[in-house]
Scaffold this motif. Structure first.
Motif, PDB file in Angstrom:
ATOM      1  N   GLN A  47      -7.087   4.495   1.915  1.00 18.37           N
ATOM      2  CA  GLN A  47      -8.181   5.401   1.564  1.00 18.37           C
ATOM      3  C   GLN A  47      -8.059   5.875   0.122  1.00 18.37           C
ATOM      4  O   GLN A  47      -9.058   5.962  -0.599  1.00 18.37           O
ATOM      5  N   MET A  48      -6.838   6.181  -0.316  1.00 18.25           N
ATOM      6  CA  MET A  48      -6.640   6.643  -1.683  1.00 18.25           C
ATOM      7  C   MET A  48      -7.028   5.565  -2.685  1.00 18.25           C
ATOM      8  O   MET A  48      -7.714   5.837  -3.683  1.00 18.25           O
ATOM      9  N   ILE A  49      -6.615   4.319  -2.441  1.00 17.00           N
ATOM     10  CA  ILE A  49      -6.913   3.229  -3.366  1.00 17.00           C
ATOM     11  C   ILE A  49      -8.408   2.927  -3.389  1.00 17.00           C
ATOM     12  O   ILE A  49      -8.990   2.683  -4.451  1.00 17.00           O
ATOM     13  N   GLU A  50      -9.042   2.960  -2.221  1.00 19.70           N
ATOM     14  CA  GLU A  50     -10.485   2.711  -2.175  1.00 19.70           C
ATOM     15  C   GLU A  50     -11.249   3.775  -2.949  1.00 19.70           C
ATOM     16  O   GLU A  50     -12.205   3.470  -3.669  1.00 19.70           O
ATOM     17  N   ARG A  51     -10.828   5.036  -2.804  1.00 17.72           N
ATOM     18  CA  ARG A  51     -11.498   6.102  -3.557  1.00 17.72           C
ATOM     19  C   ARG A  51     -11.207   5.986  -5.050  1.00 17.72           C
ATOM     20  O   ARG A  51     -12.080   6.241  -5.881  1.00 17.72           O
ATOM     21  N   MET A  52     -10.001   5.600  -5.396  1.00 20.96           N
ATOM     22  CA  MET A  52      -9.587   5.578  -6.796  1.00 20.96           C
ATOM     23  C   MET A  52     -10.255   4.463  -7.593  1.00 20.96           C
ATOM     24  O   MET A  52     -10.641   4.661  -8.757  1.00 20.96           O
ATOM     25  N   PHE A  53     -10.426   3.284  -6.982  1.00 23.92           N
ATOM     26  CA  PHE A  53     -10.893   2.123  -7.732  1.00 23.92           C
ATOM     27  C   PHE A  53     -12.278   1.616  -7.332  1.00 23.92           C
ATOM     28  O   PHE A  53     -12.959   0.996  -8.146  1.00 23.92           O
TER      29      PHE A  53
ATOM     30  N   LEU B 296       0.826  -1.206   0.000  1.00 21.66           N
ATOM     31  CA  LEU B 296       0.000   0.000   0.000  1.00 21.66           C
ATOM     32  C   LEU B 296       0.862   1.258   0.000  1.00 21.66           C
ATOM     33  O   LEU B 296       0.605   2.204  -0.757  1.00 21.66           O
ATOM     34  N   ILE B 297       1.879   1.265   0.842  1.00 24.58           N
ATOM     35  CA  ILE B 297       2.762   2.431   0.916  1.00 24.58           C
ATOM     36  C   ILE B 297       3.528   2.612  -0.391  1.00 24.58           C
ATOM     37  O   ILE B 297       3.715   3.744  -0.871  1.00 24.58           O
ATOM     38  N   GLU B 298       3.952   1.510  -1.006  1.00 25.46           N
ATOM     39  CA  GLU B 298       4.690   1.605  -2.268  1.00 25.46           C
ATOM     40  C   GLU B 298       3.810   2.176  -3.380  1.00 25.46           C
ATOM     41  O   GLU B 298       4.248   3.032  -4.161  1.00 25.46           O
ATOM     42  N   VAL B 299       2.564   1.722  -3.451  1.00 30.78           N
ATOM     43  CA  VAL B 299       1.641   2.256  -4.460  1.00 30.78           C
ATOM     44  C   VAL B 299       1.406   3.745  -4.221  1.00 30.78           C
ATOM     45  O   VAL B 299       1.401   4.552  -5.156  1.00 30.78           O
ATOM     46  N   TYR B 300       1.225   4.116  -2.963  1.00 29.13           N
ATOM     47  CA  TYR B 300       0.985   5.526  -2.625  1.00 29.13           C
ATOM     48  C   TYR B 300       2.173   6.392  -3.033  1.00 29.13           C
ATOM     49  O   TYR B 300       1.999   7.488  -3.583  1.00 29.13           O
ATOM     50  N   ARG B 301       3.379   5.913  -2.786  1.00 30.01           N
ATOM     51  CA  ARG B 301       4.578   6.685  -3.131  1.00 30.01           C
ATOM     52  C   ARG B 301       4.714   6.864  -4.636  1.00 30.01           C
ATOM     53  O   ARG B 301       5.187   7.906  -5.101  1.00 30.01           O
TER      54      ARG B 301
END
Length: 205
Positions: free
Chosen positions: A97-103, A77-82
């Motif tokens: 939260q970012m991934i849930e909102r994005m996909f 998760l941290i790697e995807v966020y970075r």
């Protein structure tokens, strides 16, 4: 994968056989990192998903796992966020939260009815074409990776993005609805920004 609304996913195969994905044309990352971030944190789980298809001379999943520096869901998760937001403070909660909102938020990601139909047709899926199934699904990602491995093993010609069978004419109503939605989202953002700095004691409807 190009949805009607939302982040693009572009897949590619490196010369050594490793599989990568780009999210919204940002820096690429191993597909196994995305799999870990979205619900398959263990290496054994990932290998089991593709053990029946990854049987060629090149072991694509093994090659990809060698390039994958994450060792669990939190690290992935941290790697995807970075990769998506370089420079921002990366935490597990922020990334999730970012991934849930994005996909997985229909307001931000929508294959569209035609997109879900074409995805089912191309990947041999049997997913009902409903609003709930027009957001990103883990089964879609797994099916895309399996098909990518199959194409690499068989060396079949890839789909031609310019072929008319892979194109369609968008109706005027769709184009107007998209622009109207963009305008409403901008207005919502402006209202929320102004409300956040307004004095709640003096504000009026």
């Amino acid at each position: 994968m190009i949805p009607g609304r939302g982040a693009w996913l572009e897949f590619e195969t490196a010369a050594n056989g490793a599989l990568y994905v780009k999210i919204d044309r940002r820096r690429k990352l191993p597909v196994t990192t995305l799999l870990r971030a979205l619900g398959y944190p263990k290496t054994s789980e990932i290998k089991n998903l593709f053990k029946d298809i990854d049987t060629g001379d090149v072991k694509y999943i093994d090659e990809t796992l060698e390039k994958d520096t994450s060792r669990g869901a939190s690290e992935a998760l941290i790697e995807v966020y970075r990769r998506l937001r370089p420079g921002d403070l990366a935490t597990v909660d922020n990334a999730r939260q970012m991934i849930e909102r994005m996909f997985f938020d229909f307001k931000r990601f929508d294959y569209s009815r035609v997109g879900r139909f074409k995805l089912n047709q191309r990947l041999g899926l049997d997913v009902p074409n409903t609003t709930a199934n027009r957001v990103f699904r883990m089964e879609d990602l797994v099916a895309v990776i399996r098909e990518l491995i199959r194409l690499n093993n068989t060396q079949e010609p890839a789909d031609d993005i310019d072929a008319l069978s892979n194109r369609r004419v968008k109706l005027v109503g769709e184009l107007i609805a998209r622009q109207f939605r963009v305008g409403m989202l901008r207005m919502q953002r402006n209202i929320m920004d102004r409300m956040s700095v307004a004095d709640m004691e003096t504000i009026t409807p």
